[in-house]
Design a protein around this motif. Structure first.
Motif, short mmCIF file in Angstrom:
data_model
loop_
_atom_site.label_atom_id
_atom_site.label_comp_id
_atom_site.label_asym_id
_atom_site.label_seq_id
_atom_site.Cartn_x
_atom_site.Cartn_y
_atom_site.Cartn_z
N LYS A 1 -1.83 7.27 21.71
CA LYS A 1 -1.03 7.27 22.93
C LYS A 1 0.36 7.82 22.63
CE LYS A 1 -3.27 3.55 25.53
NZ LYS A 1 -4.41 3.34 24.64
N GLN A 2 1.02 8.27 23.68
CA GLN A 2 2.37 8.78 23.52
C GLN A 2 3.37 7.62 23.48
OE1 GLN A 2 2.81 11.65 26.73
NE2 GLN A 2 2.29 13.32 25.31
N PRO A 3 4.47 7.82 22.79
CA PRO A 3 5.49 6.77 22.67
C PRO A 3 6.36 6.70 23.92
CG PRO A 3 6.16 8.69 21.41
CD PRO A 3 4.80 9.00 21.93
N THR A 4 5.84 6.07 24.95
CA THR A 4 6.55 5.98 26.22
C THR A 4 6.92 4.53 26.51
OG1 THR A 4 4.52 5.61 27.50
CG2 THR A 4 5.19 7.91 27.11
N ARG A 5 7.88 4.35 27.41
CA ARG A 5 8.28 3.00 27.81
C ARG A 5 7.11 2.24 28.40
NH1 ARG A 5 12.72 0.06 28.72
NH2 ARG A 5 14.07 1.78 28.10
N GLU A 6 6.30 2.91 29.18
CA GLU A 6 5.15 2.24 29.79
C GLU A 6 4.21 1.68 28.72
OE1 GLU A 6 1.49 3.21 32.93
OE2 GLU A 6 2.72 4.84 32.13
N ASN A 7 3.93 2.48 27.70
CA ASN A 7 3.04 2.01 26.64
C ASN A 7 3.69 0.93 25.78
OD1 ASN A 7 0.83 3.64 27.32
ND2 ASN A 7 1.62 5.38 26.14
N PHE A 8 4.98 1.06 25.53
CA PHE A 8 5.67 0.04 24.75
C PHE A 8 5.74 -1.28 25.52
CE2 PHE A 8 8.24 3.53 22.40
CZ PHE A 8 7.14 3.78 21.58
N SER A 9 5.92 -1.22 26.81
CA SER A 9 5.93 -2.43 27.63
C SER A 9 4.56 -3.09 27.63
CB SER A 9 6.35 -2.09 29.06
OG SER A 9 6.35 -3.25 29.87
N ALA A 10 3.51 -2.28 27.70
CA ALA A 10 2.15 -2.82 27.70
C ALA A 10 1.83 -3.47 26.36
CB ALA A 10 1.14 -1.71 28.01
N MET B 1 13.62 2.50 18.75
CA MET B 1 14.44 2.68 17.56
C MET B 1 13.63 3.29 16.42
SD MET B 1 16.60 -0.91 17.67
CE MET B 1 17.42 -0.67 16.09
N ALA B 2 12.36 2.92 16.32
CA ALA B 2 11.51 3.44 15.26
C ALA B 2 11.24 4.94 15.41
CB ALA B 2 10.18 2.68 15.22
N LEU B 3 11.37 5.45 16.63
CA LEU B 3 11.16 6.88 16.85
C LEU B 3 12.27 7.70 16.21
CD1 LEU B 3 10.09 6.88 20.61
CD2 LEU B 3 8.63 6.77 18.57
N ASN B 4 13.43 7.09 16.02
CA ASN B 4 14.59 7.77 15.46
C ASN B 4 15.35 6.83 14.55
OD1 ASN B 4 16.71 9.49 14.90
ND2 ASN B 4 17.74 9.14 16.86
N PRO B 5 14.87 6.66 13.31
CA PRO B 5 15.54 5.73 12.39
C PRO B 5 17.02 6.03 12.18
CG PRO B 5 13.40 6.36 11.53
CD PRO B 5 13.65 7.23 12.73
N GLU B 6 17.42 7.28 12.34
CA GLU B 6 18.83 7.62 12.16
C GLU B 6 19.71 6.89 13.18
OE1 GLU B 6 20.29 9.50 9.76
OE2 GLU B 6 18.30 9.47 8.83
N SER B 7 19.10 6.49 14.30
CA SER B 7 19.88 5.80 15.33
C SER B 7 20.34 4.43 14.88
CB SER B 7 19.04 5.65 16.61
OG SER B 7 17.94 4.76 16.40
N GLN B 8 19.79 3.93 13.77
CA GLN B 8 20.14 2.61 13.29
C GLN B 8 21.37 2.63 12.37
OE1 GLN B 8 16.49 0.66 11.78
NE2 GLN B 8 15.42 2.36 12.74
N ARG B 9 21.83 3.80 12.04
CA ARG B 9 23.01 3.88 11.17
C ARG B 9 24.28 3.50 11.94
NH1 ARG B 9 21.76 6.33 6.44
NH2 ARG B 9 19.84 7.57 6.37
N PRO B 10 25.27 2.89 11.26
CA PRO B 10 26.51 2.52 11.95
C PRO B 10 27.15 3.73 12.64
CG PRO B 10 26.42 1.54 9.77
CD PRO B 10 25.26 2.49 9.85
N PRO C 1 0.83 -1.21 0.00
CA PRO C 1 0.00 0.00 0.00
C PRO C 1 0.86 1.25 0.00
CG PRO C 1 0.02 -0.99 2.18
CD PRO C 1 0.75 -1.93 1.27
N ALA C 2 0.24 2.40 -0.18
CA ALA C 2 0.99 3.64 -0.27
C ALA C 2 1.74 3.96 1.01
CB ALA C 2 0.05 4.79 -0.63
N GLN C 3 1.19 3.60 2.14
CA GLN C 3 1.80 3.93 3.42
C GLN C 3 3.01 3.04 3.69
OE1 GLN C 3 -0.55 3.12 6.96
NE2 GLN C 3 0.06 5.09 7.83
N GLY C 4 4.18 3.66 3.81
CA GLY C 4 5.40 2.88 3.99
C GLY C 4 6.13 3.13 5.30
N PHE C 5 5.62 4.04 6.15
CA PHE C 5 6.24 4.34 7.45
C PHE C 5 7.70 4.76 7.28
CE2 PHE C 5 2.82 1.29 8.21
CZ PHE C 5 2.06 1.98 9.15
N GLU C 6 7.97 5.58 6.27
CA GLU C 6 9.35 5.95 5.99
C GLU C 6 9.95 6.91 7.02
OE1 GLU C 6 6.72 8.65 3.40
OE2 GLU C 6 6.75 6.57 4.10
N LYS C 7 9.12 7.55 7.82
CA LYS C 7 9.65 8.50 8.82
C LYS C 7 9.97 7.83 10.15
CE LYS C 7 7.36 12.60 6.92
NZ LYS C 7 6.40 13.70 7.20
#
Length: 339
Positions: A283-292, A324-333, A219-225
């Protein structure tokens, strides 16, 4: 390897005609999996139908709805490095490049990636019982060495896992599979393509005998950000995932508007729980929500003697990959970690 006849098809219709609905006739494209299956006597073929000469399914094209069509015969390498995929679907590119080796990716096709079979030790050892290879013989992994095996969706008949990295991303992206058969064309949602083992672990997917995968639509949506693919394995290359996670977010004003999370290495198919993804909406991208959300995805997980660790590993992987998805740049070497 048993004796077999060989046929070469230059069109999809020719391939379907050569297969003739017979389970003993097999398709070969890149050959990166079926060659092993034949060589180790796991499967037999009366006829191999070579589809590499079919030209209409070996490219990537733009669709009118804004999406992309991946040709089934386009190689994994060409798909991963295609500028359109790198720009609009980087989650898919990253997942493909996490799999296998460069040599295999140069040969393996997109359609073949969907069709690959488990790498369970006992499946490949024809001297041991395996319900996937020999229905009714038993599952050696349940009481055997089961470190790489399933913690979700398994049954008393099979605890094997599906090995693909590419398919985990395709599941998260809501891909669809285009199929040709003697009866015509049909489209199958990616979530419905692969099967859980239940009572028929020998049946990996819902492709019918005589059908051919022609392409895969995104589909058109690719989550590129906001995206990330995380693969945890015993060594950093040439190894299948113990746990992998594909994550895509749509975020506005620090609020998650849409979430996709798919797991690999944990089940007989790429694992998604829509309820968990819905939980993260607004919801906000918090550790609590990601854990849940990790707890929701892993609800009902069951380990065995040698793979109990995968439950906790999977939870940690989900949480880590969400950040990691919040900051894709963090995945670069060389980049600083997200956590």
């Amino acid at each position: 390897m048993n004796n077999f006849s060989y046929a070469k098809a230059s069109t999809v219709d020719q391939a379907i005609s050569h297969i003739d609905g017979d389970i003993r006739n097999k398709i070969v494209a890149g050959g990166t999996n079926i060659n092993d299956l034949l060589r180790y006597f796991i499967t037999k073929a009366d006829k191999l139908v070579d589809i590499n000469s079919i030209t209409e399914n070996n490219s990537i094209i733009r669709l009118d709805n804004g999406g992309i069509r991946l040709g089934a015969l386009h190689t994994n390498a060409d798909t991963a490095y295609d500028p359109i995929i790198e720009e609009r679907y980087p989650l898919l590119s990253k997942a493909i490049l996490a799999g296998a080796s460069a040599q295999i990716r140069n040969m393996a096709t997109n359609g073949g990636n969907l069709m690959q079979r488990t790498r369970c030790y006992y499946f490949y050892d024809i001297n041991t019982p395996c319900n996937k290879r020999d229905p009714g013989s038993g599952c050696s992994a349940i009481s055997g060495y089961n470190r790489i095996h399933a913690i979700l969706g398994q049954s008393e008949n099979c605890i094997a896992v599906f090995p693909s990295d590419m398919c985990v991303a395709l599941a998260a992206l809501n891909a669809t599979v285009n199929i040709s058969s003697p009866e015509g064309e049909r489209v199958l949602a990616f979530a419905e393509f692969h099967r859980l083992p239940a009572d028929t672990p020998n049946i990996d997917n819902n492709l019918k005998h005589g059908e051919v995968i022609t392409s895969i639509d995104l589909p058109a949506q690719g989550f590129e950000k906001n995206y990330s693919y995380l693969k945890l394995r015993d060594r950093s290359s040439y190894s299948f995932a113990l746990v992998s996670v594909a994550t895509g977010f749509e975020i506005e004003n620090n609020v998650i508007k849409e979430a996709r999370i798919a797991l690999g290495g944990v089940a007989h198919k790429p694992w998604r729980i829509l309820e968990a993804e819905d939980f993260l909406k607004d919801k906000q991208p918090t550790r609590e929500n990601f854990s849940a959300v990790a707890d929701l995805i892993l609800r009902g997980a069951k380990g065995y003697e040698h793979n109990m660790f995968k439950i906790d590993l999977a939870k940690r992987a989900i949480i880590r990959n969400c950040f990691m998805a919040l900051n894709p740049e963090s995945q670069r070497p060389g980049a600083k970690p997200s956590l």
